[in-house]
Each structure stands twice: as structure tokens, then as C-alpha cells.
Design a protein around this motif. Sequence first.
Motif, short mmCIF file in Angstrom:
data_model
loop_
_atom_site.label_atom_id
_atom_site.label_comp_id
_atom_site.label_asym_id
_atom_site.label_seq_id
_atom_site.Cartn_x
_atom_site.Cartn_y
_atom_site.Cartn_z
N HIS A 112 0.84 -1.02 0.07
CA HIS A 112 0.12 -0.16 -0.09
C HIS A 112 0.86 1.30 -0.11
CE1 HIS A 112 -3.49 -2.36 0.97
NE2 HIS A 112 -2.73 -3.29 1.41
N PRO A 115 -0.36 7.81 0.09
CA PRO A 115 -0.61 9.03 -0.73
C PRO A 115 0.27 10.03 -0.58
CG PRO A 115 -2.73 8.12 0.77
CD PRO A 115 -1.39 7.49 1.10
N GLU A 138 -4.32 -0.84 -8.06
CA GLU A 138 -5.04 0.55 -8.05
C GLU A 138 -3.95 1.39 -8.10
OE1 GLU A 138 -8.40 0.82 -8.13
OE2 GLU A 138 -8.82 -1.34 -8.02
N GLY A 139 -4.51 2.60 -8.48
CA GLY A 139 -3.91 3.88 -8.68
C GLY A 139 -2.66 3.81 -9.55
N LYS A 154 -2.91 1.51 -13.42
CA LYS A 154 -3.50 -0.10 -12.79
C LYS A 154 -3.13 -0.79 -14.32
CE LYS A 154 -8.18 -1.40 -11.95
NZ LYS A 154 -9.19 -1.04 -11.33
N PRO A 170 4.19 7.82 -4.97
CA PRO A 170 2.83 8.06 -5.28
C PRO A 170 2.79 9.11 -6.44
CG PRO A 170 3.58 8.68 -3.09
CD PRO A 170 4.56 8.17 -3.63
N ASP A 172 -0.04 11.12 -6.90
CA ASP A 172 -1.17 11.83 -6.11
C ASP A 172 -1.52 11.30 -5.01
OD1 ASP A 172 -2.99 9.50 -6.37
OD2 ASP A 172 -3.62 9.93 -8.48
N ASP A 173 -2.40 12.24 -4.30
CA ASP A 173 -3.05 11.80 -3.05
C ASP A 173 -3.71 10.74 -2.70
OD1 ASP A 173 -1.33 14.05 -2.08
OD2 ASP A 173 -2.92 15.43 -2.28
N ASP A 174 -4.00 9.92 -3.76
CA ASP A 174 -4.92 8.77 -3.57
C ASP A 174 -4.20 7.52 -3.24
OD1 ASP A 174 -7.19 9.97 -4.16
OD2 ASP A 174 -6.84 9.88 -6.52
N ALA A 176 -1.43 4.07 -3.79
CA ALA A 176 -1.78 2.97 -4.82
C ALA A 176 -1.63 1.66 -4.23
CB ALA A 176 -0.49 3.08 -5.81
#
Length: 186
Positions: A112, A115, A138-139, A154, A170, A172-174, A176
Motif C-alpha cells: 500500500h 498517498p 489500484e492507482g 493500473k 505515489p 497523487d494523494d490517492d 496506490a
Amino acid sequence: MDLQNIGKKIKQIRLRNQKTQQQIADDCGISKSLLSKIENGQTTSAVATLSRISDALGVQLSWILDDKTEQDIVFQKNSNRQTRFGDEGMGYSYELLANRSKYSGIEPTIVHVTPRKLNQRLDQTYTHSQDEFIYILEGSINLLYDGSEQLMEKGDSAYFQGSKPHLFVPVDDDGAQVLTCFIDRI
């Protein structure tokens, strides 16, 4: 005591350690012939000898003596999987997906990626002895690898030598999620 299973385990870890029978025999003060017979399940051996062999191979004697054989399949239910390890401030946390054996040579995990706004390590690369296969679940990330940078989104995947400096950054702020398999080099 299952001589075949003991011998198979000794040979498996010796080969994984890239050692010859002669090297291990010399380390243990036994003949290469005796080690060969032990590996092939042709002779019983004193626990003291097995202890010296386990020390030379860097494994616990209890692992060698354990009568449990490796299972062909191990199911890991999501509800039974241990939660994340690691520290998001360090840039990632991870989940172990399968705990088949600490000597199986592959360790699948989900990494994980923290972010961007929470990530305190955007420039400190890592190295380790295993090869690494990654697949972006994801991400998106920027994979920094040995001085180069590659945008990964992705569905993208990569396979690389972990001994070279690398880092998941990362985008962005989401954050991955990255399926990662660490693979021992033989």
C-alpha cells in the motif's frame, strides 16, 4: 523420523544457499559422502550432526526435524489475513498474501503506497537481495529504478532486480496498491 523429508529439506536449503555438498560437509566436520546419504534419505544421523548441518545452513534444527511436509496448497482467507505491517510515514505498508513456507523462495504481498501528502520518503530508495515482480492493482506510481523513472498505472507490471536502488513514488494523494512478489535469486 522421516529420513526422506529431512534429506529433502537439507538439500533444498543447501541449494537455495548456493552451497556445494563439500562446503557444507567441511563446515560440519563430516564427509561429503555422509551428507549425500543424509540428503538422499539413505542413512539416519545423530541429532548433533543434524544440528551442525542446520547451523551451517542457517536454519533452525526444529525446521529440519519437523515431520510436517509442505502443503501443495495453502488457502488464505481475507478475514484471516493479518492486517497491514509497516509505517505509512515511511512510504508504504504491506499485507502478506501467502505464508506457504519461509523457504519457498517467493513472498507475495500487497504494498500500500502512502498517498503523496502523507509520504515522508519520496526520495530514499531501497535495495534487497530478491528479484521483484510488481503489478499495479489500484492507482498510479512512478517507479524509480536505478536512476530512471517510469510511470506505472493500473494493470501495468514490471520485473526487476531488487539489488538495484528502487522506490515506489505515489503520483497523487490517492496512493496506490501494488501486488508485489519478492523472489529469491538462485
